[in-house]
Write an enzyme that holds these catalytic residues in place. Structure first.
Site, PDB file in Angstrom:
ATOM      1  N   HIS A 470       0.923  -1.133  -0.012  1.00  0.00           N
ATOM      2  CA  HIS A 470       0.041   0.102   0.170  1.00  0.00           C
ATOM      3  C   HIS A 470       0.789   1.133  -0.094  1.00  0.00           C
ATOM      4  CE1 HIS A 470      -3.432   2.541   1.125  1.00  0.00           C
ATOM      5  NE2 HIS A 470      -2.824   3.190   1.882  1.00  0.00           N
ATOM      6  N   GLU A 471       1.834   1.405   1.085  1.00  0.00           N
ATOM      7  CA  GLU A 471       2.619   2.608   1.170  1.00  0.00           C
ATOM      8  C   GLU A 471       3.369   2.586  -0.205  1.00  0.00           C
ATOM      9  OE1 GLU A 471       1.951   4.872   3.213  1.00  0.00           O
ATOM     10  OE2 GLU A 471       0.789   3.501   4.333  1.00  0.00           O
ATOM     11  N   HIS A 474       1.932   4.593  -2.863  1.00  0.00           N
ATOM     12  CA  HIS A 474       1.998   6.119  -2.804  1.00  0.00           C
ATOM     13  C   HIS A 474       3.419   6.298  -3.182  1.00  0.00           C
ATOM     14  CE1 HIS A 474      -1.586   7.152  -0.458  1.00  0.00           C
ATOM     15  NE2 HIS A 474      -1.402   6.112   0.824  1.00  0.00           N
ATOM     16  N   HIS A 477       3.169   6.864  -6.900  1.00  0.00           N
ATOM     17  CA  HIS A 477       2.594   8.043  -7.238  1.00  0.00           C
ATOM     18  C   HIS A 477       3.735   9.209  -7.336  1.00  0.00           C
ATOM     19  CE1 HIS A 477      -1.464  10.474  -6.781  1.00  0.00           C
ATOM     20  NE2 HIS A 477      -0.707  10.860  -7.702  1.00  0.00           N
TER      21      HIS A 477
END
Length: 683
Positions: A470-471, A474, A477
């Site tokens: 998940h991280e 980020h 991105h």
């Protein structure tokens, strides 16, 4: 001064990585003072221009300003969140009102606002490309939203409110960190920890040794209400001790009590919203998000709460039936849920998730899971730079390159928990990409994985594997966003959109080509057995009633606090009674399913950037679930798919309306049905 302060000279390291080895705590405040003055001078130069505003002399100049301040801020706040020594915490407290005042001096500058408003009025007549036009629109909208159109008296009130709020949110975070450390649970007898693995016991012994408690075991608390160990501890009293400690944070009286702090935060946010012309803080926040209004948020949360609560009740009945079959049955309580959930999972799916940790060795998950998925999908590669050091000895630095060997930036991983690190997991940037400034990206992922004793492997839980993926979503991105103007760099997107790319990256955890490479036994190298993989996939919707209910409960608490009018927020509110009433209102007041965060340790909304915005996770998940469907329909893990997702969504950063970017990628608006099916909420 620059000769004595490394923060005031360009970093000699690649990509502008701060030379943390040369930076001392006493360097920060003097450097901030210089940077504040420098940007004020740059803003003054814009407002003193006698000629009519143009895009170049106003917005390009504004985007060029504050470079030094941005560099110093990102350098400092990376440390203050991940290695907050008492000295760093003291600096952060002093800095909070100064940062707030400086920000307001720009956002509320009447002359600057007039120039930007003029450009906004003329935007159709200006020869601007799409990113430039969107910059005009967003800068005008954000300054208007911040209060730039208020009169001078109102601006003075607003500035005072913002400064006080900055101090309070810093205090909330500091109190929470101290109380979380103080409430770490000490065990004298290792038999009380029966059910934990050897690696988990090693980490607990190491945590005790770090506190000078040789021969004992310390269980440190996580940011959220529950704890990973609740699923495996056989001793019911031990489970209760851990959960009780977690739920007590910030509400025990004394100097770390956050009840008065959060009440004042709620009161001042409501006052500020009223000053800005809004009925509540929630109305103020959502007005500049994709949701548009608190009513839209409330409608979604209520729509999901009914089936989620129903599913949780059904799950609870199944857990109670197992307990009732034991020699000494008892009513299920919150600290029992995770433990008996694993028993039900074992009965229904013949699956023991706690036994899977040997297949999730951290280094293999990182290299052959997280990095491998990114390489397959986007063509990027990762090379560890042992010659580069970040802000703590436990951090690791990786250089990221495209398939053509062109550089993307640096990725820093900070995996382990420590007493100076705030709870939870997050991504932040140290350097943001910008064509205007000629910079490339440096991003950081922070987790809070317990560190085993020296020589022992780090074995992750499945939840920790999920967090790592998940991280890193980020991080991708932040790494892939390619923009001209710093205002749009990285993850500078709407709050209720920012979780979308990170959630999408979770899909690769169970993807066969990825799972087969990273889920290998730490001792034998054998892959996770195929039947276990199938059971994991079959049980993905298992316990979703609990998971969805605890999340929605926290989201509703956030909305309840921040939907108060200024008059209501000014009353003497009992925090526990308020929480109980709010949860009863949405039908999520099941004592066996506590809210994921209670108010006194709800860092996302009282010290982080999610006030009136914790709904963002489920809001973004609508896009995420729909995107997963697109990948499945289009061949899954393929470079063409990754290139499309990178080019049309990740790569645009904040330079385009996020829902327009989604439509460009998907060909239509998102459909909520995949989310309902994923979480078992479909009718």
């Amino acid at each position: 001064m620059a000769n004595d302060n490394p923060l005031l000279s360009p970093s000699p390291l690649p990509y502008g990585l701060p030379d943390y080895g040369a930076i001392r705590a006493e360097h920060y405040l003097p450097a901030f003072e210089v940077a504040f003055a420098e940007q004020k001078s740059e803003i003054r130069a814009i407002t003193l221009v006698r000629s009519m505003p143009t895009f170049e002399n106003t917005l390009v100049a504004l985007e060029s300003s504050g470079k030094l301040l941005g560099e110093i801020s990102r350098t400092f706040y990376t440390v203050s969140s991940a290695d907050a020594t008492p000295e760093i915490q003291e600096i952060e407290e002093q800095l909070a009102p100064l940062m707030s005042a400086h920000h307001d001096s720009i956002e509320l500058d009447s002359t600057l606002y007039r120039r930007i408003r003029t450009l906004h009025e003329q935007v159709d007549d200006l020869d601007l490309d799409p990113e430039q036009r969107y910059l005009v629109e967003r800068r005008f909208r954000e300054m208007s939203h911040a209060g730039a159109g208020l009169d001078d008296t109102a601006k003075e009130q607003l500035t005072a409110l913002n400064q006080r709020l900055s101090t309070l949110t810093t205090t909330f975070e500091k109190n929470l960190l101290r109380d979380t450390n103080d409430l770490a649970v000490v065990f004298d007898d290792v038999t009380d920890l029966d059910g934990l693995s050897g690696g988990e016991l090693s980490a607990a012994a190491q945590a005790a040794a770090d506190r000078g408690l040789e021969g004992k075991w310390v269980i440190t608390l996580t940011l959220f209400t529950g704890h990973p160990y609740l699923s495996s501890l056989t001793n019911r009293a031990s489970r209760k001790r851990i959960l009780d400690a977690s739920r007590a944070r910030g509400s025990r009286g004394g100097e770390n009590d956050n009840r008065g702090v959060l009440r004042e935060i709620v009161k001042l946010r409501a006052e500020r919203a009223a000053l800005l012309g809004y009925d509540s803080h929630a109305a103020y926040i959502t007005s500049d998000q994709t949701a548009g209004s608190p009513e839209a948020v409330h409608d979604l949360l209520r729509r999901l709460a009914v089936p989620a609560g129903r599913n949780a009740a059904r799950e609870q009945a199944a857990l109670q039936s197992i307990i009732d079959a034991e020699p000494e049955p008892f009513p299920l309580e919150a600290h029992d849920w995770a433990f008996y959930t694993e028993k039900v999972r074992a009965a229904e799916y013949d699956l023991d998730r706690s036994a899977l940790r040997p297949w999730f060795e951290a280094e293999r998950v990182l290299q052959d899971g997280v990095f491998h998925a990114a390489t397959e999908l986007y063509g990027v590669t990762f090379e560890e730079r042992g010659d580069l050091a970040a802000y703590h000895p436990e951090t690791r630095v990786f250089e990221v390159r495209n398939a053509d060997e062109s550089t993307v930036g640096l990725f820093i991983l900070d995996l382990y928990t420590r007493d100076t690190k705030r709870g939870g997991a997050w991504m932040n940037s140290i350097v943001s990409q910008s064509r205007l400034r000629g910079t490339q990206t440096i991003v950081v992922n922070n987790l809070n994985v317990p560190k085993p004793a020296a020589g022992q492997p780090t074995l992750l839980t499945l939840d920790e594997v999920t967090t790592l993926f998940h991280e890193f979503g980020h991080a991708l991105h932040g790494l892939f966003a390619t923009v001209t103007y710093p205002h749009f760099a990285g993850t500078n997107v709407f709050r209720d959109f920012v979780e979308f790319p990170s959630q999408v990256n979770e899909m690769w955890i169970y993807w066969p080509e990825i799972l087969d490479t990273y889920a290998r036994h730490v001792d034998t190298g054998e892959p996770l057995p195929r039947d276990v993989v199938e059971k994991l996939r079959a049980s993905e919707a298992f316990n979703q009633g609990f998971a969805t209910s605890e999340y929605l409960a926290a989201s509703w608490l956030d909305q309840a606090w921040h939907s108060l009018s200024a008059a209501a927020a000014a009353e003497d509110i009992d925090v526990a009674a308020f929480e109980a009433a709010a949860l009863a209102d949405i039908g999520l007041d099941n004592p066996a399913v506590p809210t994921r965060y209670s108010s006194t340790y709800f860092a996302h909304v009282f010290s982080g950037g999610y006030s009136a915005g914790y709904y963002s996770y489920i809001w973004s998940e609508v896009l995420d679930a729909d995107t997963v469907e697109w990948f499945r329909e289009n061949g899954g893990l393929q470079r063409a798919n990754g290139d499309r997702f990178r080019e049309r969504l990740l790569g645009v950063g904040g330079s385009k309306d996020p829902l327009a970017a989604y439509r460009d990628f998907r060909g239509r608006d998102a459909d909520i049905q995949p989310l309902l099916e994923r979480r078992g909420l479909a009718a």
